[in-house]
Enzyme design. Structure first.
Site, PDB file in Angstrom:
ATOM      1  N   ARG B  21      41.560  41.160  25.913  1.00 39.21           N
ATOM      2  CA  ARG B  21      40.873  42.058  26.841  1.00 39.21           C
ATOM      3  C   ARG B  21      41.080  43.545  26.490  1.00 39.21           C
ATOM      4  NH1 ARG B  21      40.947  39.546  32.700  1.00 39.21           N
ATOM      5  NH2 ARG B  21      40.292  37.780  31.448  1.00 39.21           N
ATOM      6  N   ARG B  25      38.032  47.286  31.218  1.00 42.20           N
ATOM      7  CA  ARG B  25      38.160  48.341  32.225  1.00 42.20           C
ATOM      8  C   ARG B  25      39.260  49.368  31.980  1.00 42.20           C
ATOM      9  NH1 ARG B  25      34.572  48.674  35.435  1.00 42.20           N
ATOM     10  NH2 ARG B  25      33.155  46.910  35.474  1.00 42.20           N
ATOM     11  N   ARG B  34      29.388  50.518  31.269  1.00 45.84           N
ATOM     12  CA  ARG B  34      29.111  49.364  32.129  1.00 45.84           C
ATOM     13  C   ARG B  34      28.573  49.761  33.513  1.00 45.84           C
ATOM     14  NH1 ARG B  34      31.577  44.683  32.850  1.00 45.84           N
ATOM     15  NH2 ARG B  34      30.276  44.764  34.712  1.00 45.84           N
ATOM     16  N   ASP B  70      32.340  36.463  27.473  1.00 48.41           N
ATOM     17  CA  ASP B  70      33.092  35.788  28.531  1.00 48.41           C
ATOM     18  C   ASP B  70      32.995  34.299  28.255  1.00 48.41           C
ATOM     19  OD1 ASP B  70      34.209  36.336  31.547  1.00 48.41           O
ATOM     20  OD2 ASP B  70      33.265  34.365  31.373  1.00 48.41           O
ATOM     21  N   TYR B 146      36.271  25.615  36.024  1.00 52.39           N
ATOM     22  CA  TYR B 146      35.302  26.479  36.714  1.00 52.39           C
ATOM     23  C   TYR B 146      34.096  25.674  37.197  1.00 52.39           C
ATOM     24  CZ  TYR B 146      37.740  30.737  35.246  1.00 52.39           C
ATOM     25  OH  TYR B 146      38.674  31.735  35.071  1.00 52.39           O
TER      26      TYR B 146
END
Lengths: 342, 342
Positions: B21, B25, B34, B70, B146
């Protein structure tokens, strides 16, 4: 009491079993009695606490009752503004992050948990002689994580940041929390619980080096300060495969094991120094299949027997974590029957 | 390429480092680009994917770029209705729980991830020769969790219930997911990635016995189906201390390790068969203290060196999980400098 026998190296009259969170949403009678009442307020109503504590013992014939409470109860009793929010967990109004916050930490006056100690008296009156009442408290690290993060966390980032970057503040904070934990446990012990469990639920987020340096001294002090009562001390956390030895070293009679490690392997890791508790995967109770339930219980019992054959003092059957809320109560009853029949 | 050298037992020209990652962010330029764009739509815009992938390489001088994507991207590309919700994670419109659901699972047409493969071409054009581009995919278990739960879970209760009570359905489902994972990885490999990482992020929720029986065969098939490309295959999950051997056995060149286990101990556990990647606790980057950062990096590097001295083919420096969103980008740059200077 079979549970106390297993915890202390004696021979239990039957295989002792209880389940973390056995009192709770899996029981229809619990959902009924809790309807319209908040979790936290419920923990401060003595008769309700006693009734809820007894419900699973009556229904499932477990070998122990565990006091219905929550690890944040002593924090609330000490005066920290917090609530337990359904679907979320504990939420702290003003997280504790600075030296001033830590200096302002209240102490626990045992009289403020009078509802808990009254409940213990009522439970002891009702509980059959052969069943143990287990008291409990949250360990300093897990409580610190809620107090610092302000609620549940997946990363414990602020907690670890304080631990790593402000070790003096951290140790002072942990000491203050340990004081509350000790006072809460002593109040329960004075009221007559037969055993206690220290929940360091989230300790598994730490490496062994982090645990040994920043957590173990405080949990060891908690254990030492209740040692004189001479009751079995159980220590449990989730995902603690790397920490089992350290969590045993703090001074316990029983080490709780989650489902990730076979019990005999866990017992080997701690050198057979203490009894073991665990470790059926709680999802097995949800699978809705009796053959699966029987097979998985057999595996846990067999691993426990191998541990005992290798020198472990005893095995208390439990789950590897708490009963999940949407578990069918019938599956839990069936599990207890199966365990007792083996 | 230092990363490929470390992964394959050669001597790297410098200590290779990248961060899970690293594109995200923590970077101001990422937050800017973004702004106003959804996560999932961003993963299907080739130029944006290429730009975001390159951002951390330019800023931090890491030794690898990891494709910005992702793990649910190939599921979406195959036609499964899902979204990535900010602050929550993947949310599946219609969770997959029955035999009919599994039978209706779509397949992945490689042309539907054309944006991803186009982005890979652009990245390769820009990336300096000595830096590796890492492709990735989610492993079948983590994707299954998921798809079955409908989103992130703390308990994986429905997933494990299917696994335990409906093993035939489970294996058929895992096979269908593995097909998608294989197609997605092959598309990336055809487009020219230098290495790949299979993320079984939540495999640590399983016991070794559960992993070996219900998960390993499918991850092994994924690894086997991409072996012919001859690129290093990295395998990573969180809290996988009990699973490291099993996760190595599926066929990998590099095993990723989280921060709970010292690297040299992890390397011992897998018998020094493969290179190791890891394992700085991501919260160290948040502690906001340069001395702490240096001390903790030193520990990881020293453990990596002990592993290599004991026979491990190489060490790729990384975190034990992803960069946390509110990490200061400067701390990440500083970490890379420190690692390269050691």
């Amino acid at each position: 009491m079979p549970l106390i026998a297993a915890a202390t190296g004696a021979t239990p009259s039957r295989r002792p079993v209880w389940f973390m969170r056995q009192a709770g949403r899996s029981l229809p009678e619990y959902r009924e009695i809790r309807a319209g009442r908040g979790m936290l307020e419920s923990c401060f109503e003595a008769e309700l606490v006693a009734e809820i504590t007894m419900q699973p013992v009556r229904r499932h014939d477990t070998d122990a009752a565990i006091l219905f409470s929550d690890i944040v109860v002593p924090l609330r009793a000490a005066g920290i503004d917090l609530d337990i929010v359904a679907g979320t967990g504990p939420v702290i109004a003003s997280p504790i992050r600075t030296a001033a916050d830590v200096a302002g930490m209240p102490r626990l006056d045992p009289s403020s948990v009078g509802a808990v100690t009254s409940a213990i008296g009522m439970i002891i009156d009702e509980l059959p002689d052969e069943k143990a009442l287990i008291g409990f408290a949250g360990a300093p690290f897990t409580l610190a994580s809620y107090l610092i993060e302000g609620g549940p966390s997946r990363t414990y980032e602020r907690t670890k940041a304080m631990m790593l970057a402000e070790p003096d503040l951290w140790h002072s904070f942990m000491g203050r929390i340990a004081d509350i934990t000790i006072a809460f446990l002593r109040a329960q012990l004075d009221a007559g619980v037969d055993a206690l469990q220290l929940f360091d639920s989230w300790a598994g987020a730490l490496s062994k080096a982090q645990y040994d340096e920043y957590v173990a001294p405080h949990s060891a002090r908690v254990m030492a300060e209740v040692a004189e009562y001479g009751v079995p001390r159980i220590h449990f956390g989730v995902g603690t495969g790397e920490l089992l030895n350290s969590m045993t070293d703090v001074g316990v009679e029983v080490i709780g094991v989650d489902w990730r490690i076979p019990l005999d392997e866990a017992a080997d890791r701690v050198g057979h120094r203490v009894a073991i508790q665990g470790n059926l995967d709680p999802t097995v109770l949800l699978a809705g299949d009796d053959a699966v339930l029987e097979r998985e219980i057999d595996k846990v019992v067999a691993a426990g027997e191998r541990a005992i054959a290798a020198g472990t003092p005893g095995h208390i059957f439990n789950l590897g974590h708490g009963v999940m809320p949407n578990t069918d109560a019938g599956a839990v009853t069936r599990a207890v029957e199966l365990i007792h029949a083996l």
